[in-house]
Design an enzyme around this catalytic site. Structure first.
Site, short mmCIF file in Angstrom:
data_model
loop_
_atom_site.label_atom_id
_atom_site.label_comp_id
_atom_site.label_asym_id
_atom_site.label_seq_id
_atom_site.Cartn_x
_atom_site.Cartn_y
_atom_site.Cartn_z
N HIS A 77 0.82 -1.21 0.00
CA HIS A 77 0.00 0.00 0.00
C HIS A 77 0.86 1.26 0.00
CE1 HIS A 77 -4.30 -1.30 0.60
NE2 HIS A 77 -3.65 -2.45 0.67
N ASP A 78 2.01 1.21 0.65
CA ASP A 78 2.90 2.37 0.62
C ASP A 78 3.40 2.63 -0.80
OD1 ASP A 78 4.52 4.49 1.55
OD2 ASP A 78 6.24 3.16 1.72
N VAL A 90 1.07 4.30 -3.72
CA VAL A 90 0.66 5.70 -3.68
C VAL A 90 1.92 6.56 -3.62
CG1 VAL A 90 -0.62 7.46 -2.43
CG2 VAL A 90 -1.48 5.12 -2.49
N SER A 139 4.84 7.49 2.82
CA SER A 139 3.78 8.49 2.97
C SER A 139 2.57 7.93 3.71
CB SER A 139 3.35 9.03 1.59
OG SER A 139 2.91 7.97 0.75
N PRO A 183 -5.53 -0.39 -6.09
CA PRO A 183 -6.22 -1.61 -6.55
C PRO A 183 -7.23 -2.05 -5.50
CG PRO A 183 -3.86 -1.77 -6.93
CD PRO A 183 -4.07 -0.52 -6.11
N HIS A 204 -1.27 -12.82 -1.03
CA HIS A 204 -2.49 -13.22 -0.33
C HIS A 204 -2.38 -14.65 0.20
CE1 HIS A 204 -4.77 -10.06 -2.93
NE2 HIS A 204 -4.25 -9.52 -1.84
N ASP A 219 -6.10 -17.40 1.87
CA ASP A 219 -5.62 -18.61 1.19
C ASP A 219 -6.23 -19.83 1.88
OD1 ASP A 219 -4.27 -20.42 -0.36
OD2 ASP A 219 -2.31 -20.05 0.54
N SER A 251 -4.31 -22.78 3.82
CA SER A 251 -2.89 -22.51 4.04
C SER A 251 -2.68 -21.04 4.35
CB SER A 251 -2.07 -22.92 2.81
OG SER A 251 -0.69 -22.72 3.00
#
Length: 329
Positions: free
Chosen positions: A69-70, A73, A79, A162, A192, A244, A247
């Site tokens: 996520h950093d 953007v 940020s 996203p 994920h 997942d 797992s």
């Protein structure tokens, strides 16, 4: 004759200048950037992550997501860590559920006591993600460092993150905008493999999937009853489930197998089979030559996450080195 010779000389000079420029750009970030200025930087971050994971087993997934996520953007500039009011980037809708800030601040505080003003928060985020992945039995890898911290943080800048409900075409477009390929999209979705999601993100997929309503037809009939049992209609949207299936605490290729077989939990993961290019990437890890001679999911994931970690980085005199990660200097 003299004119042609001068053209050749000028061309060679331009090539030399360009080569020097590229070399300088690459030198600004490198593995072991702090080896002399703060030699214990990486081990300090690693120990902080390990300590945090002892009290919260979900920390590896949380820190991996924070890094993603950093970087999406304004690039990997820390940020998302700024907390200077309701308009700070971390409060953007696209960042809901992102955490791990306290782990980054803890590591930063330790590093400030060792070598003040040296290690950037942006680098701590990247290093913490690497160390978190190792705790989830993921691949070890080296992180180029030398990032500096950004000077801007705004919710408006995170409007195009996203999203789990994005179509495959929209996902591809958002990744292309960051110079990431279809292969990178598949591999970074492989993150994920660890972590959980909330029923909040499952409601439309289970009960109001468009067009037509009902459930997403790509969900296996063997898996749908289980998902509905965990996330009943009009139930508690804060209930969490592993992303997942089968797992959820170990980083492995099982996430791609689930995507292939209709056991993807997230709509965005399921959509990877709906595009020829991304489907081919997923399938490539299950060919007749795998796992001995085919592509390596772990190796390719490392390549993609290192590539992602260099999106829009600030180096040299750009940005700043924050004293605390949640505030500009």
């Amino acid at each position: 004759m003299v004119s042609k010779l001068m053209q050749v000389i000028m061309a060679l000079v331009l090539i030399l200048i360009f080569s020097v420029f590229i070399g300088v750009s690459q030198a600004q970030m490198r593995v072991g950037f702090y080896s002399e200025t703060c030699p214990d930087a990486e081990s300090t971050v690693r120990q902080t992550v390990q300590d945090a994971a002892l009290s919260n087993p979900n920390i590896p997934a949380v820190l991996l997501r924070l890094h993603f996520h950093d970087c999406f953007v304004q690039g990997c500039d820390g940020s998302i860590l700024i907390d200077n009011g309701p308009d700070a980037e971390k409060h953007a809708f696209g960042h809901q559920g992102v955490g791990g800030y306290e782990v980054i601040e803890m590591a930063k505080a330790k590093l400030e006591s060792q070598c003040p003003g040296v290690v950037s928060c942006a680098d701590i985020v990247a290093l913490a993600a690497r160390d978190a992945l190792a705790l989830a039995n993921g691949p070890a890898y080296q992180v180029p460092t030398g990032r500096r911290d950004g000077l801007v943080s705004s919710t408006s800048l995170a409007a195009d993150m996203p999203d789990v409900s994005d179509s495959i075409q929209k996902l591809k477009s958002k990744f292309f905008d960051k110079s990431l390929s279809e292969k990178d999209l598949v591999l970074l979705s492989g993150a994920h493999s660890i972590g959980t999601t909330a029923c909040f993100f499952m409601t439309d997929r289970l009960y109001n999937f468009l067009p037509g309503g009902g459930s997403d037809p790509s969900i296996s009939s063997k898996f749908l009853p289980e998902l509905k049992a965990k996330c009943p209609q009009n139930g508690d949207v804060n209930v969490r489930l592993p992303i997942d299936h089968g797992s959820g605490e170990t980083f492995d290729i099982n996430i791609l197998e689930n995507i292939r077989s209709g056991f993807a939990v997230l709509q965005s993961d399921a959509s990877l089979t709906q595009d020829k290019a991304t489907k081919n990437v997923v399938d490539s890890y299950f060919g007749p030559l795998n796992p001995l001679f085919g592509p390596s999911f772990n190796d390719d994931f490392v390549e993609s996450i290192v590539k992602m970690g260099q999106i829009g980085v600030l180096t040299d005199s750009q940005g700043e080195i924050r004293r605390a990660c949640g505030a500009f200097n």
